[in-house]
Design an enzyme around this catalytic site. Sequence first.
Site, PDB file in Angstrom:
ATOM      1  N   TYR A  60     -32.836  24.678  14.920  1.00 24.25           N
ATOM      2  CA  TYR A  60     -31.378  24.707  14.862  1.00 24.25           C
ATOM      3  C   TYR A  60     -30.819  24.258  16.204  1.00 24.25           C
ATOM      4  O   TYR A  60     -30.757  25.001  17.167  1.00 24.25           O
ATOM      5  CB  TYR A  60     -30.872  26.110  14.533  1.00 24.25           C
ATOM      6  N   HIS A 127     -41.521  27.926   8.948  1.00 23.47           N
ATOM      7  CA  HIS A 127     -40.272  27.400   8.393  1.00 23.47           C
ATOM      8  C   HIS A 127     -40.492  26.604   7.107  1.00 23.47           C
ATOM      9  O   HIS A 127     -39.720  26.720   6.151  1.00 23.47           O
ATOM     10  CB  HIS A 127     -39.572  26.529   9.439  1.00 23.47           C
ATOM     11  N   SER A 206     -28.477  30.812   2.325  1.00 19.40           N
ATOM     12  CA  SER A 206     -27.391  30.181   1.570  1.00 19.40           C
ATOM     13  C   SER A 206     -26.942  31.060   0.402  1.00 19.40           C
ATOM     14  O   SER A 206     -26.840  30.590  -0.741  1.00 19.40           O
ATOM     15  CB  SER A 206     -27.803  28.795   1.058  1.00 19.40           C
ATOM     16  N   LEU A 208     -24.151  32.029  -0.378  1.00 18.92           N
ATOM     17  CA  LEU A 208     -22.873  31.577  -0.938  1.00 18.92           C
ATOM     18  C   LEU A 208     -22.958  30.132  -1.429  1.00 18.92           C
ATOM     19  O   LEU A 208     -21.935  29.480  -1.604  1.00 18.92           O
ATOM     20  CB  LEU A 208     -21.763  31.698   0.116  1.00 18.92           C
ATOM     21  N   GLY A 209     -24.177  29.658  -1.662  1.00 16.79           N
ATOM     22  CA  GLY A 209     -24.308  28.281  -2.127  1.00 16.79           C
ATOM     23  C   GLY A 209     -23.738  27.294  -1.132  1.00 16.79           C
ATOM     24  O   GLY A 209     -22.958  26.409  -1.484  1.00 16.79           O
ATOM     25  N   ARG A 210     -24.127  27.476   0.158  1.00 19.35           N
ATOM     26  CA  ARG A 210     -23.626  26.629   1.250  1.00 19.35           C
ATOM     27  C   ARG A 210     -22.094  26.663   1.311  1.00 19.35           C
ATOM     28  O   ARG A 210     -21.443  25.657   1.595  1.00 19.35           O
ATOM     29  CB  ARG A 210     -24.150  25.207   1.131  1.00 19.35           C
ATOM     30  N   GLY A 211     -21.546  27.830   0.987  1.00 22.07           N
ATOM     31  CA  GLY A 211     -20.108  28.040   1.067  1.00 22.07           C
ATOM     32  C   GLY A 211     -19.366  27.833  -0.239  1.00 22.07           C
ATOM     33  O   GLY A 211     -18.199  28.218  -0.365  1.00 22.07           O
TER      34      GLY A 211
END
Length: 332
Positions: A60, A127, A206, A208-211
């Site tokens: 990241y 990862h 994720s 939230l489904g990538r937001g």
Amino acid sequence: MERRKLGSLEVSALGLGCMGMAGVNGMAAMYGTVDRAEAIATLHRALEIGMDFLDTAEVYGPYINEELLGEALADRRDKAIIATKFGFNIVDGKTLGVNSRPEHIRAVCEASLKRLRTDYIDLFYQHRVDPNVPIEDVVGTMADLKREGKIRAIGLSEAGIETLRRAHATHPIDALQSEWSLWERTIEQDILPVVRELGIGFVPYSPLGRGFLAGTAVRAEELPDSDYRKNDPRYQGGNFDANMKAVEAVGQVAARHGVTKAQVAIGWLLAQGPDVVPIPGCKRRATLEDTAAAAALKLSAADLTELDAAAPIGATAGERYGSAAMMRMVRL
């Protein structure tokens, strides 16, 4: 906040995904830029409200995210449970394939310890699975690091069933991290039963489904080029419209409870079992406060049935990733 177990590790029921904070001080990142001071304040606030499970990775940034956590936690390391990850070749700031050779694992561990300003990592993940290195060698190296006191718990990310079984036979695996939410439920078909059979904790990223499930998503065409979701098939064209049906169902449940859509989507995951610890990403304190409130939400059986029906397994339109290379790295 409620506590949950990930194998041998006890953590807050909700963790904080820190990947989005890689965009500090105006630097481009997968989910846009973020102010460094606000990011640090968000990390501090998470600890204050008992949300102590913090998720990062060397990739990241690369490296920037771990350095940020090291700075933020310098005077409060004992209050945080840090998860970080290895598994990629990083050359000149670019990720060039996977690498889980034992000597590389050790090198990454030492470098992560320095960036995080600590002498131990609470949870160390592979990862992505490296098909060129037997998982027994990977887990064996991680077990050695655990015996040496450099890591406390062992995790895998996006591993398949066979890999999970072989890994766990080498040394008990504490946690599996994979994508799981109302719009990505395929792990429920095969991965989740094996995880529970083996007593491995599950960390959904994720959530939230990538937001998307937060109800504030805009079409891919409207996102800046620097935003990862610009190339997300589920945000594009007709897929976007089809996937909004799940958001509408989340909104109906949220309205009944007087809470936000994000809280309902995370609450649904928390209701899936005490071995589930979602790690929603937050870059700001306001978002963190809203997210953390999901831990207190109690959805009814009727709520859960309604949400399951609105977003059944496999119903989300579009592939998980817009890149075939990314798809080839999951469930190995």
